[in-house]
Design a protein around this motif. Sequence first.
Motif, PDB file in Angstrom:
ATOM      1  N   ARG A 111      29.521  58.184  45.079  1.00 48.12           N
ATOM      2  CA  ARG A 111      28.830  58.105  43.798  1.00 48.12           C
ATOM      3  C   ARG A 111      27.916  59.290  43.567  1.00 48.12           C
ATOM      4  O   ARG A 111      27.906  59.899  42.509  1.00 48.12           O
ATOM      5  N   LEU A 132      46.193  47.689  36.863  1.00 48.83           N
ATOM      6  CA  LEU A 132      45.524  48.029  35.611  1.00 48.83           C
ATOM      7  C   LEU A 132      46.333  49.083  34.867  1.00 48.83           C
ATOM      8  O   LEU A 132      47.222  49.724  35.415  1.00 48.83           O
ATOM      9  N   GLU A 144      43.062  52.849  31.781  1.00 48.88           N
ATOM     10  CA  GLU A 144      41.876  52.515  32.581  1.00 48.88           C
ATOM     11  C   GLU A 144      41.852  53.295  33.888  1.00 48.88           C
ATOM     12  O   GLU A 144      40.786  53.648  34.386  1.00 48.88           O
ATOM     13  N   VAL A 177      38.361  55.469  34.414  1.00 50.39           N
ATOM     14  CA  VAL A 177      37.468  54.656  35.257  1.00 50.39           C
ATOM     15  C   VAL A 177      36.107  55.288  35.533  1.00 50.39           C
ATOM     16  O   VAL A 177      35.085  54.616  35.469  1.00 50.39           O
ATOM     17  N   ILE A 178      36.078  56.589  35.767  1.00 54.28           N
ATOM     18  CA  ILE A 178      34.785  57.191  36.113  1.00 54.28           C
ATOM     19  C   ILE A 178      33.917  57.378  34.879  1.00 54.28           C
ATOM     20  O   ILE A 178      32.691  57.360  34.961  1.00 54.28           O
ATOM     21  N   ILE A 229      33.811  55.296  32.346  1.00 51.97           N
ATOM     22  CA  ILE A 229      33.414  54.021  31.739  1.00 51.97           C
ATOM     23  C   ILE A 229      31.917  53.701  31.924  1.00 51.97           C
ATOM     24  O   ILE A 229      31.234  53.442  30.941  1.00 51.97           O
ATOM     25  N   PRO A 230      31.374  53.775  33.139  1.00 51.57           N
ATOM     26  CA  PRO A 230      29.971  53.375  33.300  1.00 51.57           C
ATOM     27  C   PRO A 230      28.985  54.209  32.481  1.00 51.57           C
ATOM     28  O   PRO A 230      27.934  53.717  32.096  1.00 51.57           O
ATOM     29  N   THR A 274      28.570  53.355  27.828  1.00 56.79           N
ATOM     30  CA  THR A 274      28.375  51.967  27.441  1.00 56.79           C
ATOM     31  C   THR A 274      27.145  51.851  26.556  1.00 56.79           C
ATOM     32  O   THR A 274      26.276  52.719  26.533  1.00 56.79           O
ATOM     33  N   GLY A 323      25.703  47.812  28.204  1.00 55.13           N
ATOM     34  CA  GLY A 323      26.731  47.283  29.104  1.00 55.13           C
ATOM     35  C   GLY A 323      28.116  47.188  28.479  1.00 55.13           C
ATOM     36  O   GLY A 323      29.107  47.093  29.174  1.00 55.13           O
ATOM     37  N   PHE A 324      28.178  47.214  27.148  1.00 54.48           N
ATOM     38  CA  PHE A 324      29.484  47.126  26.495  1.00 54.48           C
ATOM     39  C   PHE A 324      30.136  48.497  26.434  1.00 54.48           C
ATOM     40  O   PHE A 324      29.499  49.492  26.099  1.00 54.48           O
ATOM     41  N   ILE A 325      31.420  48.519  26.779  1.00 55.81           N
ATOM     42  CA  ILE A 325      32.139  49.791  26.809  1.00 55.81           C
ATOM     43  C   ILE A 325      32.339  50.307  25.391  1.00 55.81           C
ATOM     44  O   ILE A 325      32.724  49.555  24.495  1.00 55.81           O
ATOM     45  N   ARG A 360      34.554  51.516  23.279  1.00 56.24           N
ATOM     46  CA  ARG A 360      36.015  51.555  23.251  1.00 56.24           C
ATOM     47  C   ARG A 360      36.565  52.862  22.702  1.00 56.24           C
ATOM     48  O   ARG A 360      37.459  53.473  23.275  1.00 56.24           O
ATOM     49  N   ARG A 404      42.032  61.712  35.791  1.00 54.15           N
ATOM     50  CA  ARG A 404      40.815  60.936  36.026  1.00 54.15           C
ATOM     51  C   ARG A 404      39.664  61.850  36.451  1.00 54.15           C
ATOM     52  O   ARG A 404      38.555  61.747  35.946  1.00 54.15           O
TER      53      ARG A 404
END
Lengths: 329, 504
Positions: B330, B353, B357, B361-362, B364-365, B368, B371-373, B375, B415
């Motif tokens: 991380r 998946l 996604e 994946v990296i 996404i966090p 947000t 906490g909601f992605i 989209r 990614r």
Amino acid sequence: MSVSQPEVNQKKNSTGANLKQNIGKFLNKMGIIVVVVLLCLLFSVLSSDFLTWNNIVNVARQTSISAILAAGMTFVILTGGIDLSIGAIVALAGVCAVSFSGFMPAPLAIIGGITVGGLAGYVNGILTSVSRLPAIIVTLGSMTYLRGIAYVVTGGYPLMVESNFFKSIGTGYLGPIPVPVIIMIAVFAIAHVVLKYTSFGRNIYMVGGNEEAARLTGIKVTSSLTWVYTISGICAGIAGVILAARLFSAQPNAGMGYELDAIAAVVLGGTSLVGGVGFIVGSLFGALFMGVLSNGLTLLNVPYYWQLIIKGLVIVLAIYIDRVRRKKS
Amino acid sequence: MSEGPILQLKGITKTFPGVKSLDNVSMDVRQGEVLALMGENGAGKSTLMKVVCGVYFPDEGDIIYHGKKESWSGPLDARKKGISVIHQELKLATNLTVGENVLMGAEVPKNKFGLIKWDEVNTRAKDLLESIGSDLDPKLLVSSLSVAQQQIVEIARALSIQADIIIMDEPSATLSSKEIDKLFSLIELLKSKNVAIVYVSHRMEEIFKISDRCTVLRDGQYVGTVNTKDTDERELIKLMVGREVNVTKKKVAKQIDRRKETPVLAVNKLSDGKELIDGTLEVYSGEIVGVAGLVGSGRSELLQAIFGHTKAKAGTIKLNGEVIHNKDPRSAIQKGIALVPESRKDQSLFLDLGVGENISVIKIPTNTHFGFIKRKVIQQIEEDYKKKLNVKTPNLATKILNLSGGNQQKAIIARWLSIAPKVLLLDEPTRGVDVGAKAEIYEIIHQLAKEGFSVIVVSSELPEIMSLSDRAYVMHEGNVVGELTGDQINQEAIMTYATGGKIG
């Protein structure tokens, strides 16, 4: 077994074929919904009492507790874990909430009871994620010591619920719908949104699907794992409060074996025990399946002992059919 | 040495829902020959071999074995009749002994009470091992063996049933060059015992070294069979992909003036206290640095220690001149270091998946809102990088397990590019990837360097190191022992360092 196809080929597909594919996909994912509907049809033919408003409300209310437990269990199983302690948490949260209500307002006592459930789950989570102990061992242990604490808190006797507000959580109605059913729907709505639309929810699928890859992509694996057990504990806490409110008393031996019903509901709903694959709405219908089955059998006057045999066999059969279907697709 | 065919396949067709995996394939295998089976990923090699060894039942076509039409009821039946398979990923019970593994599936010697006679198990296993020139102790636990030794156990097991045909599926993928030599002399020995070998591999040099004939498949169809000594690499690649591909493109090495520039990443005497003893290397902006060495020389461990996946016990890492500590992946990612790990399936892919996604994946966090992605942002990233790396997929929601190895790998590279890393670490970037996708991945790596990325490539394939690297380091037993630039990066120099030799 499909091999990747170039985009060009894919676009040639007519929308009709796509629709068919989508329906197939839906059935595949939601097979349990179809099964529940069929089961309902069967019982309404066999018993005239089945398809009455009263009975439907009754089934929904009876199912609410195991469904809420299954919701929490879904989070845990999605990470490839298991939580055997929820039955004990149901008892502990119940006795805590009721004993708190002796010296504080009922709403606060209820929140207190649920918090105790969450804390118990948090400890499970820490032991599993930080100490890297197997979940089945950690929760087997906590299943026993949490039950022990519940006995210590009550001295082994049931605690009576005095507050009417508290009782209404289990027996009240909001309009025509029982409060436990409303809570159940709320829990599943929240769980669905969390799993589908939040970063935390997607991380759960990733940790369950491939923990090593999750760690290597910087996902907070430890905290995700801690949280799923905490969530499971909170759900068990909610279920414990509802149970106590319905029975007007909290008992230290409540909730025995509930963990197994929850696991069965989750697996019936199509969530893989290996982790990474699953679907929260499936768990709701998995729980409904069990609820409808025992309700229908009772209406048909099948003796309880036989009900157990039938239930067990049906679970094994359902999972077998599911396995065969998956292999085909 | 070669006589009439021991196994003939005639018009084999196998269809899976939506895909014709094998389309009217005919081929034959002769006694005592090494037949190379070649083709890109998805060409149908594994499906064909699964038909041969009884895992799949063909929809159409005949299997003629020892002159008789046969159909097996399952893999066990095929094994009993003398067809053995050595899988790419070894299928050994690692917690059991060598002897138990060798005799697994064969008739185990028992006494009259039906209890196993352990002495006899061990002597029989020992005999089998000795027949292939190995002195492994049957009482050892398989988990204590090296990968190469485990492979010997697999081969001994294949022989325990008097195999007439042994299918080897990419047996060399995890072996060092010394071990490959051993494997080859073993194959020669088996040949002399009239065993037919079907050798599935992507590696050209091996095909030319060991095989008598090559059968090529493409898109589930039989393309042709050639005598190995009458063909060359170009012709084989052309047969495999149906067009000419240039994979061994040598480019002009980038010149670095070390006195003027600060390296983007400078690693000094990095050690993990176990396999990695002294990892020392530098990489500059826009440079591709290769890291060569035998399997087990600490190359992957070096990348993992840089990336914080293993704890560094000693040494320093400097990023743009500043000392950094990566306590976990991380924190490495946050500083702009990316690692494409060695094993796609175990360390990269979220198989169940979607492709999308897996790419995002990296990101996404960090994208947000409570906490909601977000989209739209995420979908845009997925779309952009899918295009940028030419990932071929029906759509972004398709499960990534349905993609070919090459497209999976491109998705994984996508990614990591999505975080615009300062340093990109690639561990075996083209393992299990077909020739076409390999050329594409090389192109991507060259392009990245042109755009100013710093890239470190670990590879077991020397041609890969030679065609990609501006500079190359060689590792031996946990130490970086040599540094090569430009024309120095050649097979002899790399092998000299890799085997512990000295140059000059």
